[in-house]
Enzyme design. Sequence first.
Site, PDB file in Angstrom:
ATOM      1  CG  HIS A 261     -20.048  -0.991  61.807  1.00 44.37           C
ATOM      2  ND1 HIS A 261     -18.968  -0.906  62.674  1.00 44.37           N
ATOM      3  CD2 HIS A 261     -21.156  -0.957  62.598  1.00 44.37           C
ATOM      4  CE1 HIS A 261     -19.395  -0.810  63.919  1.00 44.37           C
ATOM      5  NE2 HIS A 261     -20.715  -0.848  63.906  1.00 44.37           N
TER       6      HIS A 261
ATOM      7  CG  ASP B  13     -16.397  -0.023  60.779  1.00 45.38           C
ATOM      8  OD1 ASP B  13     -17.331   0.778  60.626  1.00 45.38           O
ATOM      9  OD2 ASP B  13     -16.328  -0.809  61.747  1.00 45.38           O
TER      10      ASP B  13
ATOM     11  CB  SER C  67     -20.949  -1.657  66.985  1.00 45.75           C
ATOM     12  OG  SER C  67     -20.839  -0.266  66.813  1.00 45.75           O
TER      13      SER C  67
END
Length: 259
Positions: free
Chosen positions: A224, A194, A93
Amino acid sequence: MPVLPGAEPYRHEGGEVGVLLCHGFTGSPQSLRPWARYLAGHGLTVALPLLPGHGTRWEDMALTGWPDWYAQVDRELRILRERCARIFVAGLSMGGALALRLAAKHGEGVEGVMVVNPANKVHGLSAYALPTARHLVRTTKGIRSDIAKEGVLESGYDRVPLHAAHSLRTCLRLVDGDLPQVTQPLLLLRSVRDHVVPAADSARILSRVSSTDVTEILLEQSYHVATLDHDADRIFEESLAFIGRLAPSVGKEGTTAGG
């Protein structure tokens, strides 16, 4: 302030190939610890730092911003360089964005980049309201534990400080400008489902980097936080294969993992 259980930084002294892992926004090393231990178990030197303001309480994060987070991973990379001949950077991320910035800024000092569901932009109308809203509202709802695997939780904050979110937006815009400077081999692993970072972010990254050695892998069974989800083993194995292809000595230096 005490660190949350499992959020402690992780380090392992292995061989001459090093990997720096960067965790995500409001998260902690807990989300990447299994990945770090897997790589350490195959003889690599591994660093997984705790970013400033993370892993304690959201009030601490409200006092930090992207320069603090990036300075931490930049410092860890320089420490790795003192003992490792070849270094790879990786992240989840926001950690993926930090890894890409490291690659852009350090050039030949980074051998390759591995990112999982990398962030490229703060999306939605709320992003445009952040410059003003952060002075009126302190926090918003957290984004942790987007995981398909039942019973698995991500250690992170249940609130997002808006000052930090505004800084994240600034960081991602800067990283987007850095992407053409990324020339290293790139492994990008993206979850099909996600709920935090849209597929458009990965597409944007792939379209802007200058890397010619690029591999994109779709993760069909994870959300995610894929490093703690059903596809975790695939992430670990693909990243080791990626490193091994670029640094063939990997896997021939012993298989003892550290703490």
